[in-house]
Design an enzyme around this catalytic site. Structure first.
Site, PDB file in Angstrom:
ATOM      1  N   HIS A  62     -54.833 -15.526 -34.015  1.00 46.91           N
ATOM      2  CA  HIS A  62     -54.069 -15.858 -32.819  1.00 46.91           C
ATOM      3  C   HIS A  62     -54.901 -15.754 -31.546  1.00 46.91           C
ATOM      4  O   HIS A  62     -55.820 -14.940 -31.454  1.00 46.91           O
ATOM      5  CB  HIS A  62     -52.873 -14.910 -32.681  1.00 46.91           C
ATOM      6  CG  HIS A  62     -52.022 -14.852 -33.898  1.00 46.91           C
ATOM      7  ND1 HIS A  62     -51.430 -13.701 -34.333  1.00 46.91           N
ATOM      8  CD2 HIS A  62     -51.652 -15.812 -34.786  1.00 46.91           C
ATOM      9  CE1 HIS A  62     -50.733 -13.943 -35.434  1.00 46.91           C
ATOM     10  NE2 HIS A  62     -50.859 -15.219 -35.730  1.00 46.91           N
ATOM     11  N   LYS A  72     -58.037  -8.029 -25.908  1.00 42.86           N
ATOM     12  CA  LYS A  72     -57.351  -7.075 -26.783  1.00 42.86           C
ATOM     13  C   LYS A  72     -58.302  -5.909 -27.065  1.00 42.86           C
ATOM     14  O   LYS A  72     -59.510  -6.094 -27.169  1.00 42.86           O
ATOM     15  CB  LYS A  72     -56.970  -7.725 -28.113  1.00 42.86           C
ATOM     16  CG  LYS A  72     -55.932  -8.824 -27.987  1.00 42.86           C
ATOM     17  CD  LYS A  72     -55.627  -9.457 -29.335  1.00 42.86           C
ATOM     18  CE  LYS A  72     -54.620 -10.574 -29.185  1.00 42.86           C
ATOM     19  NZ  LYS A  72     -54.382 -11.254 -30.472  1.00 42.86           N
ATOM     20  N   TYR A 132     -52.609  -2.097 -30.483  1.00 40.19           N
ATOM     21  CA  TYR A 132     -53.278  -3.062 -29.615  1.00 40.19           C
ATOM     22  C   TYR A 132     -52.973  -2.727 -28.159  1.00 40.19           C
ATOM     23  O   TYR A 132     -51.810  -2.539 -27.814  1.00 40.19           O
ATOM     24  CB  TYR A 132     -52.681  -4.452 -29.765  1.00 40.19           C
ATOM     25  CG  TYR A 132     -52.749  -5.165 -31.053  1.00 40.19           C
ATOM     26  CD1 TYR A 132     -53.458  -6.342 -31.136  1.00 40.19           C
ATOM     27  CD2 TYR A 132     -52.046  -4.739 -32.170  1.00 40.19           C
ATOM     28  CE1 TYR A 132     -53.476  -7.073 -32.306  1.00 40.19           C
ATOM     29  CE2 TYR A 132     -52.070  -5.457 -33.344  1.00 40.19           C
ATOM     30  CZ  TYR A 132     -52.785  -6.628 -33.403  1.00 40.19           C
ATOM     31  OH  TYR A 132     -52.804  -7.356 -34.553  1.00 40.19           O
ATOM     32  N   ASP A 168     -48.662 -18.622 -39.782  1.00 45.90           N
ATOM     33  CA  ASP A 168     -50.114 -18.501 -39.938  1.00 45.90           C
ATOM     34  C   ASP A 168     -50.680 -19.408 -41.019  1.00 45.90           C
ATOM     35  O   ASP A 168     -51.868 -19.713 -41.014  1.00 45.90           O
ATOM     36  CB  ASP A 168     -50.507 -17.045 -40.188  1.00 45.90           C
ATOM     37  CG  ASP A 168     -50.346 -16.192 -38.931  1.00 45.90           C
ATOM     38  OD1 ASP A 168     -50.273 -16.757 -37.823  1.00 45.90           O
ATOM     39  OD2 ASP A 168     -50.289 -14.957 -39.067  1.00 45.90           O
TER      40      ASP A 168
END
Length: 180
Positions: A62, A72, A132, A168
């Protein structure tokens, strides 16, 4: 913290520098000043947790488009993951190249992912948990993805895929060959 730049410029593996005594250890896991010293974006808009029941679960790949590009900062807090990032910056010398890093609760390693990198991971153990820190808010209409099995990327996942979302599996394949 110890910052080690990867072959993908701007992406760093970050290891703890624990101070130990008879009780255990203490270590800094995040410091905006240290991030800024390496020209990394220390902003945090969201903190997320991802839990995976089964070994082999795959999440990703992603990323978000402008104006919602995101950095991130990823750490595995339970179990282990194989974390993969792909450089999507067209002007980069490493465009469409990727790296994989094993992040586990035991090695306490983290990965800093710059803007315009696709990110995904595979759970190496049952009951793995990932934290995250993300620099931008999730923006569904700016979200994009790459296929985890795209032959252009040639990502070698360490385990057979046991679980993956329908989203996905449906990202389009790339048509651009990898530049060596």
């Amino acid at each position: 913290m110890k910052f080690t730049e990867t072959k993908l410029k701007g992406a760093y593996i970050i290891d703890l520098e624990p101070i130990q005594d008879h009780r255990g250890f203490f270590a800094r896991t995040f410091c905006a000043k240290e991030f800024e010293a390496y020209n990394l974006k220390p902003a945090v808009a969201q903190c997320n947790v991802s839990f995976n029941y089964k070994q082999g679960t795959l999440r990703g790949m992603h990323y978000q488009l402008s104006p919602a590009t995101e950095t991130k900062f990823i750490r595995c807090t339970q179990g282990g993951i194989y974390d993969v990032i792909v450089d999507l910056r067209p002007e980069s010398e490493t465009y469409l190249q990727h790296i994989g890093v094993e992040l586990t609760a035991e090695n306490r390693r983290a990965l800093y992912v710059p803007e315009m990198f696709a990110h995904g991971y595979q759970a190496l153990s049952d009951d793995s948990e990932v934290i995250y820190q993300v620099s931008e808010f999730y923006t569904p209409n700016r979200e994009r993805g790459l296929r985890y099995d795209d032959p252009v990327l040639g990502i070698e996942w360490p385990l057979p895929i046991s679980e993956i979302s329908e989203k996905d599996t449906n990202w389009s394949l790339l048509k651009t060959p990898v530049v060596s």
